[in-house]
Enzyme design. Structure first.
Site, PDB file in Angstrom:
ATOM      1  N   ASN A   4       0.865  -1.178   0.000  1.00  0.00           N
ATOM      2  CA  ASN A   4       0.000   0.000   0.000  1.00  0.00           C
ATOM      3  C   ASN A   4       0.899   1.223   0.000  1.00  0.00           C
ATOM      4  O   ASN A   4       1.542   1.513   1.006  1.00  0.00           O
ATOM      5  CB  ASN A   4      -0.893  -0.042   1.254  1.00  0.00           C
ATOM      6  CG  ASN A   4      -1.710   1.232   1.410  1.00  0.00           C
ATOM      7  OD1 ASN A   4      -1.791   2.054   0.491  1.00  0.00           O
ATOM      8  ND2 ASN A   4      -2.327   1.399   2.576  1.00  0.00           N
ATOM      9  N   LYS A   6       0.062   4.306  -0.165  1.00  0.00           N
ATOM     10  CA  LYS A   6      -0.542   5.495   0.458  1.00  0.00           C
ATOM     11  C   LYS A   6      -0.334   6.699  -0.466  1.00  0.00           C
ATOM     12  O   LYS A   6      -0.335   6.531  -1.680  1.00  0.00           O
ATOM     13  CB  LYS A   6       0.020   5.696   1.868  1.00  0.00           C
ATOM     14  CG  LYS A   6      -0.081   4.394   2.686  1.00  0.00           C
ATOM     15  CD  LYS A   6       0.227   4.539   4.138  1.00  0.00           C
ATOM     16  CE  LYS A   6       0.078   3.195   4.829  1.00  0.00           C
ATOM     17  NZ  LYS A   6       0.278   3.254   6.263  1.00  0.00           N
ATOM     18  N   HIS A  89      -9.260   1.463   5.407  1.00  0.00           N
ATOM     19  CA  HIS A  89      -7.939   1.564   6.043  1.00  0.00           C
ATOM     20  C   HIS A  89      -8.046   2.465   7.273  1.00  0.00           C
ATOM     21  O   HIS A  89      -8.818   3.425   7.277  1.00  0.00           O
ATOM     22  CB  HIS A  89      -6.925   2.132   5.041  1.00  0.00           C
ATOM     23  CG  HIS A  89      -5.519   2.030   5.537  1.00  0.00           C
ATOM     24  ND1 HIS A  89      -4.990   2.927   6.436  1.00  0.00           N
ATOM     25  CD2 HIS A  89      -4.561   1.116   5.297  1.00  0.00           C
ATOM     26  CE1 HIS A  89      -3.744   2.567   6.715  1.00  0.00           C
ATOM     27  NE2 HIS A  89      -3.457   1.462   6.032  1.00  0.00           N
ATOM     28  N   GLU A  91      -6.280   4.772   8.315  1.00  0.00           N
ATOM     29  CA  GLU A  91      -6.051   6.204   8.039  1.00  0.00           C
ATOM     30  C   GLU A  91      -7.316   6.840   7.474  1.00  0.00           C
ATOM     31  O   GLU A  91      -7.631   7.988   7.766  1.00  0.00           O
ATOM     32  CB  GLU A  91      -4.852   6.357   7.083  1.00  0.00           C
ATOM     33  CG  GLU A  91      -3.554   6.087   7.824  1.00  0.00           C
ATOM     34  CD  GLU A  91      -2.446   5.498   6.960  1.00  0.00           C
ATOM     35  OE1 GLU A  91      -2.504   5.615   5.724  1.00  0.00           O
ATOM     36  OE2 GLU A  91      -1.515   4.908   7.550  1.00  0.00           O
ATOM     37  N   GLU A 161      -4.844  -4.738  10.708  1.00  0.00           N
ATOM     38  CA  GLU A 161      -3.765  -3.772  10.912  1.00  0.00           C
ATOM     39  C   GLU A 161      -3.981  -3.057  12.242  1.00  0.00           C
ATOM     40  O   GLU A 161      -4.756  -2.094  12.313  1.00  0.00           O
ATOM     41  CB  GLU A 161      -3.761  -2.740   9.774  1.00  0.00           C
ATOM     42  CG  GLU A 161      -3.568  -3.340   8.398  1.00  0.00           C
ATOM     43  CD  GLU A 161      -3.041  -2.319   7.395  1.00  0.00           C
ATOM     44  OE1 GLU A 161      -2.011  -2.599   6.791  1.00  0.00           O
ATOM     45  OE2 GLU A 161      -3.643  -1.245   7.255  1.00  0.00           O
ATOM     46  N   GLY A 167       3.194   2.199  10.766  1.00  0.00           N
ATOM     47  CA  GLY A 167       4.185   3.270  10.592  1.00  0.00           C
ATOM     48  C   GLY A 167       4.943   3.620  11.859  1.00  0.00           C
ATOM     49  O   GLY A 167       5.594   4.656  11.926  1.00  0.00           O
ATOM     50  N   SER A 206       4.034  -2.289  10.160  1.00  0.00           N
ATOM     51  CA  SER A 206       5.494  -2.399  10.292  1.00  0.00           C
ATOM     52  C   SER A 206       6.045  -3.763   9.876  1.00  0.00           C
ATOM     53  O   SER A 206       6.977  -4.278  10.487  1.00  0.00           O
ATOM     54  CB  SER A 206       5.930  -2.033  11.717  1.00  0.00           C
ATOM     55  OG  SER A 206       5.547  -0.695  12.016  1.00  0.00           O
TER      56      SER A 206
HETATM   57  P1  13P Z   1       3.501   0.243   7.629  1.00  0.00           P
HETATM   58  O1  13P Z   1       3.954  -1.051   6.997  1.00  0.00           O
HETATM   59  O2  13P Z   1       4.269   1.432   7.115  1.00  0.00           O
HETATM   60  O3  13P Z   1       3.423   0.163   9.098  1.00  0.00           O
HETATM   61  O4  13P Z   1       1.992   0.500   7.108  1.00  0.00           O
HETATM   62  C1  13P Z   1       1.070  -0.518   7.197  1.00  0.00           C
HETATM   63  C2  13P Z   1      -0.153  -0.120   6.457  1.00  0.00           C
HETATM   64  O5  13P Z   1      -0.868   0.773   6.867  1.00  0.00           O
HETATM   65  C3  13P Z   1      -0.463  -0.825   5.205  1.00  0.00           C
HETATM   66  O6  13P Z   1      -1.749  -0.553   4.780  1.00  0.00           O
END
Ligand code: 13P
Length: 248
Positions: A4, A6, A89, A91, A161, A167, A206
């Protein structure tokens, strides 16, 4: 294994990634999915044509068309060979107010157009610390799939997640993740019966080449949704290769 991206990468940057990564997509034995920003979908669909790398969008609107300024519909995604689309997601839930009810509508709209939804769920740090992670996640799964047609269950992908692991460099331990994945599988069985065994459940938060192996070895962890480590072709390729070797 899905990356992803983003809100990262211009079209040129996406194409540079594709050029370096494409050899892996030619004889992949695992499903590889890249979710670029909308703006890079057209270029990547050309760059990866004839390979096994599949594309996902990072969001969709549930309606087919209409007065929804700034939005994109499943039919529009189909034009770029999007076989998957990420919805819900954390976010989008936290920053754009996306609700389980909206995720539910989007999942139905996608599968009606033969796009496989990647439905994201996950608890906050507060939920985990108060011992409510399993309950919160099970509830998100139920509500986000309330109207989903049971005959299409096997095409669903779930992504667990934990918000506190995204992140942050903190990963759920393989045991912690497996416990939640098992609970998700149980909830999916309640919703859809035995086809739930076939539903892919990805872990995200992560994931890196160093920890992917131990996570993927867990019984109910079928793949990964990768943010940061999916942006560089070297680290994404390392994770994909590990998965290929462990399967072969
Ligand atoms: P990270 O791998 O950067 O922690 O992000 C995970 C994520 O949100 C994938 O959709």
């Amino acid at each position: 294994m899905a990356a992803n991206w983003k809100m990262n990468k211009t079209v040129n940057e996406a194409l540079a990634f594709a050029e370096a990564f494409i050899h892996l997509g030619k004889n992949a034995e695992v499903d590889i999915v890249i979710a670029p920003p909308f703006t890079a979908l057209a270029a990547l669909s050309r760059a990866f044509s004839g390979t096994e790398v599949k594309l996902a969008a990072q969001n969709t609107h549930a309606e087919a068309s209409g007065a929804f300024t700034g939005e994109i519909s499943p039919d529009m995604l189909k034009e770029f060979d999007c076989q998957y689309t990420i919805i819900g997601h954390s976010e989008r839930r936290a920053l754009f107010g996306e609700t389980d009810a909206e995720v539910d509508k989007k999942a139905v709209a996608l599968i009606e157009r033969n796009i496989r939804p990647i439905v994201c769920v996950g608890e906050s740090l507060q939920d985990r610390e108060s011992g409510q992670a399993l309950e919160i996640v099970a509830q998100q799964v139920q509500k986000s799939l309330e109207s989903y047609p049971s005959g299409r269950a096997e095409e669903l992908v779930l992504a667990y997640e934990p918000v506190w692991a995204i992140g942050t460099g903190k990963t759920a331990s393989p045991d912690e993740a497996q416990e939640v994945h098992k609970a998700i599988r149980r909830t999916l069985k309640e919703l859809f019966g035995s086809p739930a065994e076939e539903i892919r459940i990805q872990y995200g938060g992560s994931v890196k080449p160093e920890n992917a192996g131990a996570l993927m070895a867990q019984k109910d962890i079928d793949g990964a949704l990768i943010g940061g480590a999916g942006l560089a072709h070297e680290s994404f390729a390392a994770i994909v290769r590990y998965q290929m070797e462990s399967k072969g």
